[in-house]
Each structure stands twice: as structure tokens, then as C-alpha cells.
Motif scaffolding. Structure first.
Motif, PDB file in Angstrom:
ATOM      1  N   ASP A  13       0.904  -1.292  -0.067  1.00  0.00           N
ATOM      2  CA  ASP A  13       0.103  -0.053   0.027  1.00  0.00           C
ATOM      3  C   ASP A  13       0.967   1.181  -0.193  1.00  0.00           C
ATOM      4  O   ASP A  13       0.619   2.059  -0.785  1.00  0.00           O
ATOM      5  CB  ASP A  13      -0.792  -0.019   1.402  1.00  0.00           C
ATOM      6  N   ARG A  14       2.188   1.258   0.811  1.00  0.00           N
ATOM      7  CA  ARG A  14       2.812   2.438   0.915  1.00  0.00           C
ATOM      8  C   ARG A  14       3.659   2.694  -0.452  1.00  0.00           C
ATOM      9  O   ARG A  14       3.807   3.712  -0.954  1.00  0.00           O
ATOM     10  CB  ARG A  14       3.566   2.323   2.155  1.00  0.00           C
ATOM     11  N   CYS A  15       3.899   1.568  -1.021  1.00  0.00           N
ATOM     12  CA  CYS A  15       4.563   1.553  -2.301  1.00  0.00           C
ATOM     13  C   CYS A  15       3.634   2.160  -3.331  1.00  0.00           C
ATOM     14  O   CYS A  15       4.091   2.946  -4.429  1.00  0.00           O
ATOM     15  CB  CYS A  15       5.183   0.157  -2.800  1.00  0.00           C
ATOM     16  N   ASN A  16       2.545   1.744  -3.238  1.00  0.00           N
ATOM     17  CA  ASN A  16       1.416   2.159  -4.499  1.00  0.00           C
ATOM     18  C   ASN A  16       1.168   3.812  -4.230  1.00  0.00           C
ATOM     19  O   ASN A  16       1.121   4.491  -5.162  1.00  0.00           O
ATOM     20  CB  ASN A  16       0.248   1.327  -4.169  1.00  0.00           C
ATOM     21  N   ARG A  17       1.222   4.243  -2.829  1.00  0.00           N
ATOM     22  CA  ARG A  17       1.193   5.628  -2.651  1.00  0.00           C
ATOM     23  C   ARG A  17       2.204   6.610  -3.297  1.00  0.00           C
ATOM     24  O   ARG A  17       2.131   7.419  -3.742  1.00  0.00           O
ATOM     25  CB  ARG A  17       0.924   5.870  -1.195  1.00  0.00           C
ATOM     26  N   PHE A  18       3.445   5.922  -3.041  1.00  0.00           N
ATOM     27  CA  PHE A  18       4.816   6.424  -3.394  1.00  0.00           C
ATOM     28  C   PHE A  18       4.686   6.722  -4.984  1.00  0.00           C
ATOM     29  O   PHE A  18       4.882   7.508  -5.591  1.00  0.00           O
ATOM     30  CB  PHE A  18       5.873   5.540  -3.234  1.00  0.00           C
ATOM     31  N   MET A  19       4.176   5.478  -5.910  1.00  0.00           N
ATOM     32  CA  MET A  19       4.375   5.331  -7.321  1.00  0.00           C
ATOM     33  C   MET A  19       3.249   6.428  -7.542  1.00  0.00           C
ATOM     34  O   MET A  19       3.576   7.107  -8.954  1.00  0.00           O
ATOM     35  CB  MET A  19       4.022   4.021  -7.812  1.00  0.00           C
TER      36      MET A  19
ATOM     37  N   GLY B 188      -6.536  -3.417  -3.990  1.00  0.00           N
ATOM     38  CA  GLY B 188      -5.478  -2.300  -3.951  1.00  0.00           C
ATOM     39  C   GLY B 188      -5.588  -1.859  -5.336  1.00  0.00           C
ATOM     40  O   GLY B 188      -5.317  -0.500  -5.694  1.00  0.00           O
ATOM     41  N   ALA B 189      -5.490  -2.267  -6.565  1.00  0.00           N
ATOM     42  CA  ALA B 189      -5.453  -2.030  -7.942  1.00  0.00           C
ATOM     43  C   ALA B 189      -6.595  -1.124  -8.272  1.00  0.00           C
ATOM     44  O   ALA B 189      -6.491   0.149  -8.688  1.00  0.00           O
ATOM     45  CB  ALA B 189      -5.467  -3.076  -9.079  1.00  0.00           C
ATOM     46  N   ALA B 190      -7.939  -1.409  -7.831  1.00  0.00           N
ATOM     47  CA  ALA B 190      -9.065  -0.494  -7.938  1.00  0.00           C
ATOM     48  C   ALA B 190      -9.175   0.894  -7.134  1.00  0.00           C
ATOM     49  O   ALA B 190      -9.530   1.584  -7.683  1.00  0.00           O
ATOM     50  CB  ALA B 190     -10.474  -1.331  -7.580  1.00  0.00           C
TER      51      ALA B 190
END
Length: 145
Positions: free
Chosen positions: A101-107, A124-126
Motif C-alpha cells: 500500500d505504501r509503495c502504491n502511494r509512492f508510485m 488495491g488496484a481498484a
């Protein structure tokens, strides 16, 4: 000139049937939109498909930067040859169950454009596709299924 940057969100159970569609979509971003920087995760089927596509396209278009965002430093991360990697600052203190989740926010913060491949409205993807839309990012949805 500022780099155009793209990131990716898709389900971990995404199958290989998505590969040709993903590959074409990324190449279109390079050729038609001038995207030169790509950020992809390290967990699941969709990330592997994107990594494989970027590895091939990096040989064709050496000017692009392709970075795998690592969710953990433990174990043996799966990174396709030709791609660089980055472990976001501060992630070492994040419990493993929250790391992706944190990586997704970073990206998402890095990206101008988000390429998504989602099959269901949860997960997470949605969640991050909806967040990209709320932030006014350009979202490209592909449906290879």
C-alpha cells in the motif's frame, strides 16, 4: 523538458493474456505521449507482465527509465533484467502487511499517467485507480480479458 512519468496498477492474479495489450499500451505511451519514466511494483502477476514489457521496450528505446519499486528488502525480489530498483525512504519501518500500500502511494505521487488493468471493483488496484482519478491523473484502462 520535464519527464513524463507513468505507473501501473493491476491485480496480482492477472494472467499472461494481458502481456500483448500491456506491451502495446506502454509502447504507445513512449511513442505518442513521450513518456520516459516508468514505475512498477514488485508483487503479483500484473507487475511481472509490466516488468517483462518494460525490459523488452528498454532495449528498443534506451532513453526510457524503468524502475521497480521494492516493497521489501528481505527475500529475493523478482526484477527483470534491464530494470533498476528503488526502495522508498521510510519503508523500512512499515509493517510488511502495509508495505505494498505504501509503495502504491509512492508510485502514484510520482506519476502523471496511470495504466491500469482491473477486473473487479475492489482491492488495491481498484483503490489506487480511483485515487488516481480523484487526483486528476490521466488514467488509461486496459481490458485484455
Amino acid at each position: 523538458m520535464e519527464k513524463k512519468r507513468c505507473t501501473f496498477f493491476g491485480h496480482r492474479d492477472c494472467g499472461d493474456s494481458a502481456f500483448p495489450v500491456v506491451m502495446q499500451a506502454i509502447e504507445d505511451l513512449i511513442l505518442q505521449d513521450g513518456v520516459t519514466a516508468f514505475y512498477v511494483g514488485d508483487a503479483g502477476g500484473f507487475d511481472r507482465i509490466v516488468q517483462r514489457s518494460l525490459s523488452i521496450l528498454k532495449r528498443r528505446y534506451p532513453q526510457i527509465d524503468c524502475t521497480v519499486i521494492l516493497s521489501s528488502l528481505s527475500g529475493n525480489p523478482c526484477i527483470v533484467p534491464g530494470l533498476s530498483s528503488l526502495f522508498p525512504e521510510g519503508l523500512e519501518n512499515v509493517p510488511p502487511r502495509f508495505a505494498i500500500d505504501r509503495c502504491n502511494r509512492f508510485m502514484l505521487r510520482q506519476a502523471d499517467i496511470v495504466l491500469t488493468c482491473i477486473q473487479r471493483p475492489w482491492g488495491g488496484a481498484a483503490k489506487y485507480t480511483a485515487a488516481a482519478e480523484r487526483l486528476g491523473k490521466r488514467v488509461i484502462r486496459i481490458q485484455p480479458f
